[in-house]
Scaffold this motif. Structure first.
Motif, mmCIF file in Angstrom:
data_model
loop_
_atom_site.group_PDB
_atom_site.id
_atom_site.type_symbol
_atom_site.label_atom_id
_atom_site.label_comp_id
_atom_site.label_asym_id
_atom_site.label_seq_id
_atom_site.Cartn_x
_atom_site.Cartn_y
_atom_site.Cartn_z
ATOM 1 N N HIS A 190 -117.399 -8.418 74.679
ATOM 2 C CA HIS A 190 -117.555 -9.442 75.881
ATOM 3 C C HIS A 190 -117.509 -10.775 75.453
ATOM 4 C CE1 HIS A 190 -119.909 -6.365 78.430
ATOM 5 N NE2 HIS A 190 -119.928 -5.729 77.303
ATOM 6 N N ILE A 194 -119.081 -15.332 76.153
ATOM 7 C CA ILE A 194 -119.101 -16.313 75.287
ATOM 8 C C ILE A 194 -118.565 -17.780 75.982
ATOM 9 C CG2 ILE A 194 -118.589 -17.301 73.012
ATOM 10 C CD1 ILE A 194 -118.764 -14.498 72.159
ATOM 11 N N LEU A 257 -121.791 -16.280 66.835
ATOM 12 C CA LEU A 257 -121.895 -15.543 68.241
ATOM 13 C C LEU A 257 -121.231 -14.147 68.107
ATOM 14 C CD1 LEU A 257 -121.210 -18.450 70.589
ATOM 15 C CD2 LEU A 257 -123.466 -17.885 69.809
ATOM 16 N N VAL A 259 -121.949 -10.792 71.096
ATOM 17 C CA VAL A 259 -122.547 -10.306 72.125
ATOM 18 C C VAL A 259 -121.911 -8.947 72.778
ATOM 19 C CG1 VAL A 259 -123.672 -12.192 72.735
ATOM 20 C CG2 VAL A 259 -121.266 -11.831 73.607
ATOM 21 N N GLU A 261 -121.729 -4.669 73.641
ATOM 22 C CA GLU A 261 -122.431 -4.045 74.542
ATOM 23 C C GLU A 261 -123.056 -2.896 73.540
ATOM 24 O OE1 GLU A 261 -120.038 -1.075 77.037
ATOM 25 O OE2 GLU A 261 -118.988 -3.112 77.325
ATOM 26 N N VAL A 281 -127.037 -13.135 68.834
ATOM 27 C CA VAL A 281 -126.407 -11.770 69.099
ATOM 28 C C VAL A 281 -127.160 -10.983 70.181
ATOM 29 C CG1 VAL A 281 -125.507 -11.767 66.641
ATOM 30 C CG2 VAL A 281 -127.883 -11.025 67.110
ATOM 31 N N SER A 282 -126.363 -10.026 70.404
ATOM 32 C CA SER A 282 -127.091 -9.192 71.539
ATOM 33 C C SER A 282 -128.453 -8.249 71.036
ATOM 34 C CB SER A 282 -126.039 -8.121 71.878
ATOM 35 O OG SER A 282 -124.846 -8.561 72.275
ATOM 36 N N ASP A 283 -129.265 -8.352 72.136
ATOM 37 C CA ASP A 283 -130.373 -7.535 71.870
ATOM 38 C C ASP A 283 -130.226 -6.222 71.964
ATOM 39 O OD1 ASP A 283 -133.093 -6.866 71.573
ATOM 40 O OD2 ASP A 283 -133.636 -7.888 73.501
ATOM 41 N N VAL A 300 -130.345 -11.930 72.494
ATOM 42 C CA VAL A 300 -129.904 -12.311 73.995
ATOM 43 C C VAL A 300 -129.577 -11.086 74.702
ATOM 44 C CG1 VAL A 300 -129.284 -14.723 73.698
ATOM 45 C CG2 VAL A 300 -127.593 -12.900 73.738
ATOM 46 N N VAL A 302 -127.755 -8.316 76.908
ATOM 47 C CA VAL A 302 -126.023 -7.977 76.937
ATOM 48 C C VAL A 302 -125.410 -8.460 78.196
ATOM 49 C CG1 VAL A 302 -124.432 -6.460 77.060
ATOM 50 C CG2 VAL A 302 -126.000 -6.000 75.418
ATOM 51 N N LEU A 308 -127.341 -16.857 76.761
ATOM 52 C CA LEU A 308 -126.725 -17.321 75.646
ATOM 53 C C LEU A 308 -126.247 -18.642 75.838
ATOM 54 C CD1 LEU A 308 -124.977 -16.442 73.213
ATOM 55 C CD2 LEU A 308 -123.138 -16.242 74.721
#
Length: 358
Positions: A190, A194, A257, A259, A261, A281-283, A300, A302, A308
């Motif tokens: 992703h 960003i 950074l 992110v 999926e 980073v992705s939750d 954060v 997805v 972000l």
């Protein structure tokens, strides 16, 4: 591949080890070099030639299978990455011991449809027949056990890092508004999100520079997006860099950074934590295992560029709130991610298994 044996001349005649996987990947190089260093043995490697053409890759896979099946000699040990590809290939190799490492939270991806069905069968077959299964973190074990893996065969421990290479610095050499991205340029990571977040911050007169490290199928599309959003002065495309050169970029950056999926246990995240970058980073379950959002990083949703952007803005304006968490990240890495220590543990386990097969 160059050997990094610490015992002088490589003892090729005493143990024969084969690695199956994509050796250009930093994760693979770390595993290979780490085992070579602690064992003193050179590891042979075999992989399917890299290509973006699906039909060509299928043909090469058939040729690869033929090469494995027709090998006349037996290996003492086979190491394989990803249960649904090279892990399955490892079952076709004449070997005393087979060790398979899962790469994601599950190696079945996508999880649904025909692909999910047949990859699930492959993963189950591999885990039932492997002698040892690497989980680089606890979050990976659920898919393994659901696929029929015997829990006694699962080793939960990160590969680790060369700590003398990934050194720590808190603020001294860093550009405050510089972020770094070290994931390859494929849809699953992703990168457009960003770029959208950087665009949002630019519209708020908050310039954030970003180094994009890596290559991949999305590169041309991403560069075009950068032009469309007038971010050419903020985004720096570094391409693929050698893993030993990566720390100098991490030490220049304040923010890391990533992110994606889906996530396994990210060596890229550990590298950033080791060097003192602040992770956003992705939750995802895998990241929650290491990041307490608002303390040693920020999680954060997805696919949410606004969230972000807000997380980046928070860190840029209140960096002092996170200094202790950044230092704790380094302490965690030193405690659990010393590559020499972890590889010694792994190789001792491999050796014990080989002895039981004699």
């Amino acid at each position: 591949m160059e050997s990094f044996a610490r015992f002088g001349k490589v003892k090729r005649d005493l143990m024969r080890i084969l690695f199956l996987g994509e050796t250009y990947r930093a994760d693979a190089q770390t595993w290979i070099k780490g085992i070579e260093e602690v064992s003193g043995y050179r590891i042979e490697t075999l992989e399917i030639p890299k290509t973006d053409r699906r039909f060509e890759r299928m043909v090469q896979a058939v040729v690869f299978l033929f090469r494995l099946i027709t090998k006349k000699y037996q290996y003492d040990l086979v190491l394989a990455e990803r249960a649904t590809s090279y892990g399955f290939f490892s079952l076709l190799v004449k070997a005393k011991v087979r060790v398979v490492a899962q790469q994601g939270i599950s190696d079945v991806w996508p999880e649904n449809g025909f692909a999910g069905w047949y990859k699930g069968l492959l993963q189950s077959a591999v885990y039932r027949r492997a002698d040892l299964i690497h989980a680089w973190g606890w979050v990976m074990t659920f898919a393994m056990i659901n696929s029929g893996a015997n829990p006694s065969k699962i080793v939960v421990r990160p590969k680790g890092l060369f700590l003398d290479r990934f050194k720590f610095a808190l603020n001294s050499t860093r550009q405050p508004n510089l972020a770094v991205v070290t994931r390859s340029l494929f849809p699953i990571y992703h990168h457009p999100v960003i770029l959208d977040a950087i665009s949002i911050l630019k519209s708020q007169n908050v310039p954030v520079y970003c180094m994009m490290i890596g290559e991949g199928a999305e590169k041309d599309k991403l560069i075009q997006q950068t032009k469309n959003q007038n971010l050419e002065d903020l985004v720096i495309w570094k391409g693929r860099v050698q893993n030993e050169d990566l720390p100098k970029y991490l030490l220049r950056s304040s923010i890391y950074l990533a992110v994606p999926e889906t996530e396994g246990v990210s060596a890229s995240l550990f590298e950033a934590m080791a060097c003192g970058c602040f992770p956003i980073v992705s939750d995802l379950p895998a990241n929650r295992a290491f990041i307490q959002s608002g303390k040693n990083g920020i999680l954060v949703p997805v696919g949410d560029p606004k969230a972000l952007a807000d997380a980046i803005f928070l860190f840029l304006n209140y960096p002092f709130l996170f200094s202790e968490g950044i230092s704790q990240n380094r302490s965690f890495i030193e405690k659990y991610c010393d590559l020499n220590e972890n590889m010694e543990i792994f190789f001792n386990r491999y050796s014990q298994l080989i002895k039981t097969k004699k």
